[in-house]
Design a protein around this motif. Structure first.
Motif, PDB file in Angstrom:
ATOM      1  N   SER A   4       0.815  -1.216   0.000  1.00  0.00           N
ATOM      2  CA  SER A   4       0.000   0.000   0.000  1.00  0.00           C
ATOM      3  C   SER A   4       0.839   1.252   0.000  1.00  0.00           C
ATOM      4  O   SER A   4       0.368   2.326  -0.348  1.00  0.00           O
ATOM      5  CB  SER A   4      -0.928  -0.007   1.218  1.00  0.00           C
ATOM      6  N   ALA A   5       2.114   1.128   0.410  1.00  0.00           N
ATOM      7  CA  ALA A   5       2.991   2.296   0.456  1.00  0.00           C
ATOM      8  C   ALA A   5       3.792   2.481  -0.819  1.00  0.00           C
ATOM      9  O   ALA A   5       4.525   3.439  -0.950  1.00  0.00           O
ATOM     10  CB  ALA A   5       3.939   2.176   1.647  1.00  0.00           C
ATOM     11  N   LEU A   6       3.674   1.528  -1.763  1.00  0.00           N
ATOM     12  CA  LEU A   6       4.402   1.672  -3.019  1.00  0.00           C
ATOM     13  C   LEU A   6       3.849   2.853  -3.807  1.00  0.00           C
ATOM     14  O   LEU A   6       2.634   3.118  -3.791  1.00  0.00           O
ATOM     15  CB  LEU A   6       4.263   0.384  -3.842  1.00  0.00           C
ATOM     16  N   PRO A   7       4.709   3.594  -4.521  1.00  0.00           N
ATOM     17  CA  PRO A   7       4.221   4.740  -5.281  1.00  0.00           C
ATOM     18  C   PRO A   7       3.285   4.297  -6.396  1.00  0.00           C
ATOM     19  O   PRO A   7       3.505   3.251  -7.016  1.00  0.00           O
ATOM     20  CB  PRO A   7       5.500   5.363  -5.831  1.00  0.00           C
ATOM     21  N   PRO A   8       2.227   5.038  -6.676  1.00  0.00           N
ATOM     22  CA  PRO A   8       1.303   4.660  -7.749  1.00  0.00           C
ATOM     23  C   PRO A   8       1.951   4.866  -9.121  1.00  0.00           C
ATOM     24  O   PRO A   8       2.874   5.674  -9.281  1.00  0.00           O
ATOM     25  CB  PRO A   8       0.123   5.609  -7.543  1.00  0.00           C
ATOM     26  N   HIS A   9       1.455   4.127 -10.101  1.00  0.00           N
ATOM     27  CA  HIS A   9       1.926   4.226 -11.482  1.00  0.00           C
ATOM     28  C   HIS A   9       0.744   4.483 -12.399  1.00  0.00           C
ATOM     29  O   HIS A   9      -0.370   3.997 -12.161  1.00  0.00           O
ATOM     30  CB  HIS A   9       2.625   2.931 -11.914  1.00  0.00           C
ATOM     31  N   GLU A 182     -10.067  21.165   1.132  1.00  0.00           N
ATOM     32  CA  GLU A 182      -9.618  19.777   0.990  1.00  0.00           C
ATOM     33  C   GLU A 182      -8.546  19.670  -0.087  1.00  0.00           C
ATOM     34  O   GLU A 182      -8.715  20.202  -1.195  1.00  0.00           O
ATOM     35  CB  GLU A 182     -10.791  18.878   0.647  1.00  0.00           C
ATOM     36  N   THR A 183      -7.455  18.992   0.224  1.00  0.00           N
ATOM     37  CA  THR A 183      -6.407  18.688  -0.740  1.00  0.00           C
ATOM     38  C   THR A 183      -6.331  17.182  -0.928  1.00  0.00           C
ATOM     39  O   THR A 183      -6.182  16.436   0.041  1.00  0.00           O
ATOM     40  CB  THR A 183      -5.040  19.218  -0.258  1.00  0.00           C
ATOM     41  N   ASP A 184      -6.465  16.744  -2.174  1.00  0.00           N
ATOM     42  CA  ASP A 184      -6.359  15.327  -2.518  1.00  0.00           C
ATOM     43  C   ASP A 184      -5.123  15.128  -3.384  1.00  0.00           C
ATOM     44  O   ASP A 184      -4.860  15.926  -4.292  1.00  0.00           O
ATOM     45  CB  ASP A 184      -7.603  14.854  -3.274  1.00  0.00           C
ATOM     46  N   GLU A 185      -4.369  14.048  -3.137  1.00  0.00           N
ATOM     47  CA  GLU A 185      -3.139  13.778  -3.872  1.00  0.00           C
ATOM     48  C   GLU A 185      -3.189  12.397  -4.505  1.00  0.00           C
ATOM     49  O   GLU A 185      -3.669  11.428  -3.895  1.00  0.00           O
ATOM     50  CB  GLU A 185      -1.932  13.872  -2.946  1.00  0.00           C
ATOM     51  N   TRP A 186      -2.648  12.310  -5.719  1.00  0.00           N
ATOM     52  CA  TRP A 186      -2.541  11.015  -6.397  1.00  0.00           C
ATOM     53  C   TRP A 186      -1.470  10.165  -5.718  1.00  0.00           C
ATOM     54  O   TRP A 186      -1.676   8.988  -5.466  1.00  0.00           O
ATOM     55  CB  TRP A 186      -2.228  11.259  -7.865  1.00  0.00           C
ATOM     56  N   ALA A 187      -0.320  10.761  -5.419  1.00  0.00           N
ATOM     57  CA  ALA A 187       0.728  10.107  -4.627  1.00  0.00           C
ATOM     58  C   ALA A 187       0.792  10.834  -3.288  1.00  0.00           C
ATOM     59  O   ALA A 187       1.267  11.971  -3.226  1.00  0.00           O
ATOM     60  CB  ALA A 187       2.071  10.161  -5.343  1.00  0.00           C
ATOM     61  N   LEU A 188       0.284  10.221  -2.256  1.00  0.00           N
ATOM     62  CA  LEU A 188       0.174  10.908  -0.970  1.00  0.00           C
ATOM     63  C   LEU A 188       1.558  11.230  -0.409  1.00  0.00           C
ATOM     64  O   LEU A 188       2.394  10.338  -0.250  1.00  0.00           O
ATOM     65  CB  LEU A 188      -0.589  10.042   0.027  1.00  0.00           C
ATOM     66  N   VAL A 189       1.794  12.514  -0.132  1.00  0.00           N
ATOM     67  CA  VAL A 189       2.984  12.963   0.580  1.00  0.00           C
ATOM     68  C   VAL A 189       2.541  13.265   2.009  1.00  0.00           C
ATOM     69  O   VAL A 189       1.860  14.264   2.246  1.00  0.00           O
ATOM     70  CB  VAL A 189       3.599  14.213  -0.072  1.00  0.00           C
ATOM     71  N   PRO A 190       2.869  12.421   2.980  1.00  0.00           N
ATOM     72  CA  PRO A 190       2.403  12.650   4.350  1.00  0.00           C
ATOM     73  C   PRO A 190       2.795  14.035   4.857  1.00  0.00           C
ATOM     74  O   PRO A 190       3.881  14.536   4.569  1.00  0.00           O
ATOM     75  CB  PRO A 190       3.091  11.537   5.148  1.00  0.00           C
ATOM     76  N   ARG A 191       1.901  14.654   5.608  1.00  0.00           N
ATOM     77  CA  ARG A 191       2.191  15.988   6.136  1.00  0.00           C
ATOM     78  C   ARG A 191       3.342  15.962   7.125  1.00  0.00           C
ATOM     79  O   ARG A 191       4.001  16.967   7.342  1.00  0.00           O
ATOM     80  CB  ARG A 191       0.937  16.560   6.787  1.00  0.00           C
ATOM     81  N   SER A 192       3.586  14.803   7.705  1.00  0.00           N
ATOM     82  CA  SER A 192       4.699  14.683   8.644  1.00  0.00           C
ATOM     83  C   SER A 192       6.016  14.395   7.942  1.00  0.00           C
ATOM     84  O   SER A 192       7.071  14.372   8.582  1.00  0.00           O
ATOM     85  CB  SER A 192       4.419  13.565   9.650  1.00  0.00           C
TER      86      SER A 192
END
Length: 849
Positions: A4-9, A182-192
């Motif tokens: 689930s943590a792999l980057p999307p393609h 609301e901000t939605d991301e295709w490749a989630l960059v965690p805020r932390s």
């Protein structure tokens, strides 16, 4: 790494017939492309499913890459606001970031909002972002029932990539829904997370992309009409005096032509060149009341000098391009001479900039510019008119190299040089006395100069100057930790000695050094912070083409922050921070030390707040008198800073900020600013930005008395002002922007005191308790300022990259002369008394490429 943590393609599909860029997404090309809707909410609830569906498709042909973004919107109204290009407004938007170099550190960003306004920029060092990059690309939007869509065309010629049989680029797609924040991301960059580009997904399937070396030209023609009132200015004279010179009114017309050139010698190397550039469309600088002995720093706004700022970025400000083409100071005149016109910006004959990667991990940037000799007309004692040189013909050179030592670190090298070609007969000659040879009176080096510079006749008045520096930047593998720093040295070349405000004399051949470093924890769920330290030698002076607020100092400090990024109760996020700093000169004299505790947050109604409380120890200013003597400054018993910002999604929103410091001995410092934004129509908005300052109780240096003693006056200074800015967008490529600033300032000196001085002895440290009452000086030190500046710009991009500008500018000289006994006060009438200049400009450019 879990699956689930792999980057999307997502894969792009090559098409022979590209889509028509109109925003409607009804072309056959889109039916052949696979889609992706795998978005994740980043804010306000990180990791949650998006509240609205977003679908993306990507195709490409031999010339460009195309993106279709379909934004369903059933749970909130679509906020579509139209504004000029590269201006952020509260609106729904979609952005696309492409890491075409595949390095996980840099990316090109393309954003379009639901009104059709475009914005672009670059990311570098993984996390840094600059909007200063501008290119010619297209995007259109269409509004549907319960949805809107965006269609992009990004030419390959503006991207930087290698030649490979098949490529996989880094890709990020973000969507922002205004009414929900609301901000939605295709490749989630965690805020932390401490990184950005390193978290992007992958765009696959790019086959057969060949390197391109396009060539672009943008010639322009320009006409300028100027009308200037009769003007009274305070002009420096020999013997360190001054007088009021009355300048006659002026009406003139100036035509001009120029050429901008862009060429890519290689796919990843860009040459920008400008011949006789003009920046008439740039908004005026905002006037401020500067009561310090530190030069006001103004941001660069000229497009040519903003190109490639990511390459020239470094920890120290060794490149401050506002020096190139600046307005010189008013020249020193001989008694009986009269100035006939105010100094104008120095003409830039030509400039070039080369930026990009030249081999593997080696990035290079060069900047070269030649500025013309600048003169002002002067009426001499015998009535004749001469052109007095105030700045010589000057060459400016900057070299920047940056070498990657790993995929997370680099080292850099910077070198700058400023060389001046003076005409030895360009300066007025002052007869010698008592058998001494004649001397030349040099132009005043700056508006704050303390003395007139006299040199032997035929000797130069300006120095050549050189700077060299090494720097580094590192980020940990997970992006949470980073470090940066720089070591540098400066040297004066041919020219006269310089006197710094702390009394240091810098002579040709003298070398000054600087070192600074930083380490920070940028990522993590709760704890972040950083620490810094640095030291600057007495003779370090990069200010010919850089910006350094002072030398002869060391400094250190840290800040520690605890944050919460997961919504709880009424808070969406909170930040609580402790800061400490400590500055001293190299002699150990304390220049500043303080502590501040602050808290900030964002509430679930989208309001923001900040509250801070601080304390500053009593310290010393070794630049106040300008000869190396130091004056004690009162400590801050308690200081408070408060800021509040309302919900930006509303038609009317506001922010307010105030900072108050209660000083020892009863003094006070106060400054406040606010902003009100009215979004009257989707294509029309107004901004009202008032400001106010008040300072009372500190003694300020006025000069020397009849016994060579230091004379001070307790200053009561105030300023009020307001900026009004409005933007109306007739269409995405046709906009009207208006700006006006009303500014009033005053200063009144009272309770005069003095301190004995021995000009031939060591410079003293003056304690406040040792000051003695003194009579007022024989001149009036009070001041008043009043201006009403305006700037109106009509911008029409009549074809891609080709722009017509119509510009009106009104500017005033802020200082108003006060007579003996007049008390400086905030007076709206000073605006009427301050002379004004009106300028009309028509500029037409044509882009070919």
């Amino acid at each position: 790494m879990s699956p689930s943590a792999l980057p999307p393609h997502v894969s792009a599909v090559h098409v022979d017939k590209p889509p028509v860029v109109d925003g409607r997404l009804d072309d056959d090309a889109w039916r052949a492309a696979p889609s992706t809707s795998a978005f994740t909410q980043k804010a306000p609830v990180e990791g949650a499913a998006p509240t609205e569906r977003t679908t993306v498709r990507i195709v490409y042909d031999d010339d460009a890459i195309y993106l279709a973004v379909d934004c369903e919107q059933v749970g909130a109204p679509i906020v579509q606001r139209l504004t000029r290009r590269d201006r952020e407004v509260e609106s729904d938007w979609v952005s696309v970031a492409l890491d075409t170099r595949r390095d996980g550190k840099s990316a090109f960003v393309f954003e379009v909002n639901a009104g059709g306004a475009l914005l672009d920029g670059v990311r570098y060092n993984d996390t840094d972002f600059s909007q200063d990059w501008d290119e010619n690309w297209e995007a259109r939007v269409a509004i549907h029932e319960r949805a809107w869509s965006a269609e992009y065309r990004i030419p390959f010629r503006i991207l930087r990539y290698g030649t490979l049989p098949e490529q996989s680029w880094g890709l990020e797609i973000r969507r922002y829904i205004s009414t929900k924040q609301e901000t939605d991301e295709w490749a989630l960059v965690p805020r932390s997370a401490g990184g950005e580009v390193s978290h992007y997904g992958k765009l696959d399937g790019l086959v057969g992309l060949a390197a391109r070396t396009p060539f672009e030209l943008r010639p322009f023609v320009l006409g300028r009409v100027r009308r200037q009132d009769t003007t009274s200015l305070t002009v420096p004279t020999l013997e360190n005096g001054s007088f009021t010179s009355t300048l006659p009114g002026v009406v003139d017309f100036t035509p001009s032509v120029g050429l901008d050139i862009k060429w890519h010698p290689t796919q990843d190397l860009t040459l920008d060149a400008a011949i006789n550039p003009d920046f008439a469309q740039v908004e005026s600088d905002q006037i401020v009341l500067n009561l310090t002995n530190v030069e006001t720093y103004y941001p660069e706004k000229r497009p040519f000098f903003l190109e490639g700022t990511d390459v020239f970025a470094m920890p120290g400000r060794f490149l401050y391009t506002r020096r190139i083409g600046r307005v010189p100071a008013i020249p020193t005149l001989r008694p009986g001479e009269q100035l006939l016109d105010v100094p104008q910006p120095t003409a830039i004959w030509g400039a070039s900039k080369l930026t990009g990667r030249i081999a593997g991990g080696l990035t290079a940037g060069t900047l070269q510019a030649v500025t013309a000799e600048n003169t002002v007309p002067v009426k001499q004692i015998d009535g004749s008119r001469v052109s007095r040189v105030i700045a010589p013909l000057t060459g400016w050179n900057v070299l920047r190299l940056r070498s990657d030592i790993s995929d997370r670190a680099y080292v850099g090298f910077t070198a700058t040089s400023v060389t001046r070609a003076e005409r030895s007969a360009g300066w007025p000659v002052v007869p010698g006395s008592a058998g001494s040879p004649p001397q030349a009176a040099c132009p005043t080096p700056s508006q704050s100069a303390q003395t007139t510079l006299l040199v032997r006749e035929g000797d130069p008045c300006f120095d050549d100057a050189y700077v060299a520096a090494m720097d580094w930047h590192w980020r940990s593998g997970n992006g949470d930790w980073s470090s940066a720093g720089q070591f540098g040295a400066s040297m004066l070349g041919r020219g006269p000695p310089r006197s710094a405000r702390d009394g240091t004399v810098i002579r040709p051949g003298d070398v000054g050094t600087v070192a600074l470093g930083y380490i920070g924890k940028d990522g993590g769920e709760h704890w972040v912070g950083d620490a810094w330290a640095g030291s600057s030698g007495r003779k370090f002076d990069p200010n010919d083409v850089g910006y350094n607020d002072r030398a002869n100092a060391y400094w250190d400090g840290f800040d520690l922050e605890y944050r919460t990024l997961v919504p709880w109760r009424k808070w969406l996020e909170t930040h609580t921070r402790l800061e400490y700093w400590d500055n001293a000169n190299l002699g150990g004299l304390l220049l500043g030390r303080g502590v501040q505790l602050s808290t900030a947050g964002k509430l679930d109604n989208f309001w923001h707040y900040y509250v801070g409380i601080g304390w500053h120890e009593a310290h010393y200013d070794d630049r106040e008198m300008g000869d190396g003597a130091a004056l004690e400054r009162a400590g801050v018993v308690v200081g408070n800073e408060t800021q509040i910002q309302s919900d930006p999604t509303k038609a009317v929103s506001f922010n307010a900020h105030a900072r108050t410091e209660a000083l020892e001995h009863g003094g006070i410092n106060f400054n406040a600013d606010a902003g009100v934004t009215v979004r009257a129509l989707p294509e029309l908005d107004f901004e009202f930005l008032p400001t106010a300052t008040y300072n009372r109780g500190e003694p300020r240096y006025l000069g020397t008395g009849s016994e060579k003693e230091y004379v001070f006056g307790h200053l009561e200074a105030a300023s009020i002002g307001a900026v009004v800015r409005t933007t109306y967008a007739f269409a995405p490529r046709l906009t009207l922007q208006a700006y006006a600033q009303l500014f009033l300032a005053s200063g009144h000196y009272a309770a005069f005191v003095s301190y004995p001085s021995n000009p031939s002895g060591p410079r003293p440290v003056v304690h406040l308790a040792d000051l003695h009452p003194a009579p007022p000086p024989p001149w009036n030190p009070d001041f008043e300022q009043g201006v009403l500046d305006m700037n109106v710009v009509l911008r029409w991009e009549w074809r891609l990259g080709s722009v017509l500008y119509f510009v009106y500018t009104r500017s005033q000289v802020p200082n108003v002369a006060l007579g003996p006994g007049e008390i400086g006060s905030l007076d709206l009438g000073s605006v009427r008394r301050a002379p004004a200049a009106d300028t009309l400009i028509l500029k037409l450019s044509y882009w070919w490429g």
